[in-house]
Write an enzyme that holds these catalytic residues in place. Structure first.
Site, PDB file in Angstrom:
ATOM      1  N   HIS A   1       0.840  -1.195   0.000  1.00  0.00           N
ATOM      2  CA  HIS A   1       0.000   0.000   0.000  1.00  0.00           C
ATOM      3  C   HIS A   1       0.875   1.244   0.000  1.00  0.00           C
ATOM      4  O   HIS A   1       1.932   1.284   0.622  1.00  0.00           O
ATOM      5  CB  HIS A   1      -0.901  -0.018   1.241  1.00  0.00           C
ATOM      6  CG  HIS A   1      -1.980   1.019   1.240  1.00  0.00           C
ATOM      7  ND1 HIS A   1      -1.721   2.346   1.526  1.00  0.00           N
ATOM      8  CD2 HIS A   1      -3.306   0.919   0.996  1.00  0.00           C
ATOM      9  CE1 HIS A   1      -2.862   3.023   1.458  1.00  0.00           C
ATOM     10  NE2 HIS A   1      -3.834   2.185   1.133  1.00  0.00           N
TER      11      HIS A   1
ATOM     12  N   CYS B   1      -3.426   2.939  -4.274  1.00  0.00           N
ATOM     13  CA  CYS B   1      -4.430   3.686  -3.516  1.00  0.00           C
ATOM     14  C   CYS B   1      -4.494   5.110  -4.062  1.00  0.00           C
ATOM     15  O   CYS B   1      -3.539   5.878  -3.925  1.00  0.00           O
ATOM     16  CB  CYS B   1      -4.087   3.695  -2.034  1.00  0.00           C
ATOM     17  SG  CYS B   1      -5.246   4.671  -1.036  1.00  0.00           S
TER      18      CYS B   1
ATOM     19  N   HIS C   1      -7.396   0.621  -4.467  1.00  0.00           N
ATOM     20  CA  HIS C   1      -8.200   1.363  -3.488  1.00  0.00           C
ATOM     21  C   HIS C   1      -8.685   2.642  -4.157  1.00  0.00           C
ATOM     22  O   HIS C   1      -7.864   3.486  -4.542  1.00  0.00           O
ATOM     23  CB  HIS C   1      -7.360   1.735  -2.265  1.00  0.00           C
ATOM     24  CG  HIS C   1      -7.126   0.617  -1.314  1.00  0.00           C
ATOM     25  ND1 HIS C   1      -6.523   0.803  -0.091  1.00  0.00           N
ATOM     26  CD2 HIS C   1      -7.423  -0.703  -1.392  1.00  0.00           C
ATOM     27  CE1 HIS C   1      -6.450  -0.357   0.542  1.00  0.00           C
ATOM     28  NE2 HIS C   1      -6.981  -1.288  -0.234  1.00  0.00           N
TER      29      HIS C   1
ATOM     30  N   ASP D   1     -12.660   2.962  -1.211  1.00  0.00           N
ATOM     31  CA  ASP D   1     -11.934   3.187   0.032  1.00  0.00           C
ATOM     32  C   ASP D   1     -12.784   4.066   0.947  1.00  0.00           C
ATOM     33  O   ASP D   1     -13.996   4.148   0.783  1.00  0.00           O
ATOM     34  CB  ASP D   1     -10.578   3.814  -0.295  1.00  0.00           C
ATOM     35  CG  ASP D   1      -9.521   3.539   0.774  1.00  0.00           C
ATOM     36  OD1 ASP D   1      -9.831   2.858   1.765  1.00  0.00           O
ATOM     37  OD2 ASP D   1      -8.391   3.999   0.610  1.00  0.00           O
ATOM     38  N   HIS D   2     -12.161   4.729   1.878  1.00  0.00           N
ATOM     39  CA  HIS D   2     -12.888   5.498   2.891  1.00  0.00           C
ATOM     40  C   HIS D   2     -14.058   6.280   2.288  1.00  0.00           C
ATOM     41  O   HIS D   2     -13.907   6.956   1.275  1.00  0.00           O
ATOM     42  CB  HIS D   2     -11.958   6.508   3.572  1.00  0.00           C
ATOM     43  CG  HIS D   2     -10.703   5.899   4.099  1.00  0.00           C
ATOM     44  ND1 HIS D   2      -9.590   6.646   4.364  1.00  0.00           N
ATOM     45  CD2 HIS D   2     -10.384   4.621   4.423  1.00  0.00           C
ATOM     46  CE1 HIS D   2      -8.631   5.863   4.810  1.00  0.00           C
ATOM     47  NE2 HIS D   2      -9.086   4.625   4.847  1.00  0.00           N
TER      48      HIS D   2
ATOM     49  N   TYR E   1     -15.455   3.872   7.353  1.00  0.00           N
ATOM     50  CA  TYR E   1     -15.842   2.511   6.979  1.00  0.00           C
ATOM     51  C   TYR E   1     -17.302   2.204   7.281  1.00  0.00           C
ATOM     52  O   TYR E   1     -17.657   1.084   7.657  1.00  0.00           O
ATOM     53  CB  TYR E   1     -14.924   1.504   7.669  1.00  0.00           C
ATOM     54  CG  TYR E   1     -13.551   1.465   7.037  1.00  0.00           C
ATOM     55  CD1 TYR E   1     -13.354   0.867   5.797  1.00  0.00           C
ATOM     56  CD2 TYR E   1     -12.461   2.060   7.657  1.00  0.00           C
ATOM     57  CE1 TYR E   1     -12.109   0.855   5.202  1.00  0.00           C
ATOM     58  CE2 TYR E   1     -11.204   2.047   7.068  1.00  0.00           C
ATOM     59  CZ  TYR E   1     -11.037   1.440   5.840  1.00  0.00           C
ATOM     60  OH  TYR E   1      -9.801   1.431   5.246  1.00  0.00           O
TER      61      TYR E   1
END
Length: 355
Positions: free
Chosen positions: A207, A245, A272, A317-318, A331
């Site tokens: 990552h 990401c 991501h 992702d978030h 999340y």
């Protein structure tokens, strides 16, 4: 491309597998044994039970995020040999259970850093936020207390209490670890585990550093095209690859994400997808996945993934916290489900326009 969602397990996540299965186009989850510590061996029994739980709900266990790496490996202590052996045993057990993707990071002390976990936006939603000016005024030893106080009672990945109770000790341990030493320790680790990865077909997907610059003077080595390329060249096995990401890379506006995706074709094992909005140098808020809500062009990013023939998992992702949901910051279910639907829509449009 396989659309997935990160899931922390039934003991830790407010989101259920039944809910994830109802997200259109979502075929699997990226999960972990959240109650294991870095350096601990994952047993086949626990791995099998985790996999069976996911599959019983009609989903695929698409990968692991994360098998965390012990600090002794990152620092390069003599004790790393035992922890590398433990890691290899875990990889063997994952491989024997048919799991072939491991996302991990090599960041010292903090896996990721934010200054706010619930910054309110004009629409009333809340997001994760980062401001370097605030970081520069914070005592790192007090960082965990502030994060923990705003985590809605959840233990957040990378901010586990038993680890961060040792923040002062960890900073002392890393004081002689610069970027070059950290990089060489990563190469040492990867060379040690690659034979096992190649034997079982396990793709190690590192990552990106988050954010993409040094925080608290800690070294950062996976933050731009040049140092990522250096790692791929140093350990050329295809099993040594990336979790690309967009939010982490996108924290630095100089990173051209579509270009990097095309550059690293064949070595991106996992994606991501996160949008952020740049507010000033070193200052950004996370945003909805919709391109116009942030500073990243999600269409161009997804098109780049399509162009390289991405067939591995991607996950939203978030997300924002919306509609009164109470969950681990970043999340929740609702905004990530919207993100998955939006990303699937982009993919369908790109796919059809290329036929």
């Amino acid at each position: 491309m396989k659309m997935t969602l990160r899931w922390f397990g039934s003991k830790y996540d407010t989101v259920t597998l039944k809910q994830i299965r109802q997200i259109p186009g979502c075929v699997g989850v990226i999960t972990t044994l959240y109650d294991t510590k870095p350096g601990e061996v994952w047993t086949r029994e626990k791995i099998r039970a985790m996999k069976e739980e996911v599959e019983a709900e009609g989903l695929e266990l698409s990968g692991i995020e994360s098998v965390n790496i012990h600090d002794d490996i990152k620092i390069g202590l003599s004790s790393r040999e035992q922890y590398i052996e433990n890691y290899i045993e875990t990889l063997e057990n994952l491989g024997k259970e048919g799991i072939d993707l491991v996302c991990y990071n090599f960041m010292p002390v903090f896996d990721w850093t934010r200054t706010e976990l619930a910054k309110e936006r004009p629409d009333g939603s809340t997001v994760l936020s980062y401001d370097q000016e605030i970081i520069d005024k914070i005592d790192p030893a007090k960082m965990f207390e502030e994060m923990d106080a705003n985590s809605n009672g959840f233990v957040m990945p990378g901010w586990e209490p038993e680890r961060l109770a040792r923040v002062k000790e960890l900073f002392e341990m890393y004081k002689n670890v610069d970027e070059e030493k950290l990089f060489q320790n990563l190469v040492y680790f990867l060379n040690a585990i690659m034979p096992t990865c190649e034997k079982y077909g396990i793709k190690m997907a590192i990552h990106m550093d988050d954010p993409a610059w040094s925080v608290f003077n800690l070294p950062r080595i996976i933050s731009n095209k040049e140092n990522i390329q250096r790692l791929l060249d140093e350990v050329p096995s295809v099993n040594n690859g990336l979790t690309l990401c967009t939010g982490s890379l996108g924290s630095n506006p100089e990173n051209d994400i579509p270009d990097m995706i095309r550059r690293f074709k064949g070595r991106i094992h996992f994606g991501h997808m996160r949008n952020i909005i740049h507010l000033a140098p070193g200052k950004f808020d996370e945003a909805a996945h919709l391109s116009s809500d942030g500073s990243l062009d999600m269409y161009e990013i997804m098109k780049a993934f399509y162009d390289i023939g991405m067939d591995g998992p991607i996950r939203p992702d978030h997300g924002r916290m919306i509609w009164g949901e109470k969950a681990m910051p970043g999340y929740g279910l609702y905004d990530r489900a919207l993100g998955a639907a939006y990303l699937n829509g982009l993919w369908e449009a790109i796919e059809k326009s290329n036929k």
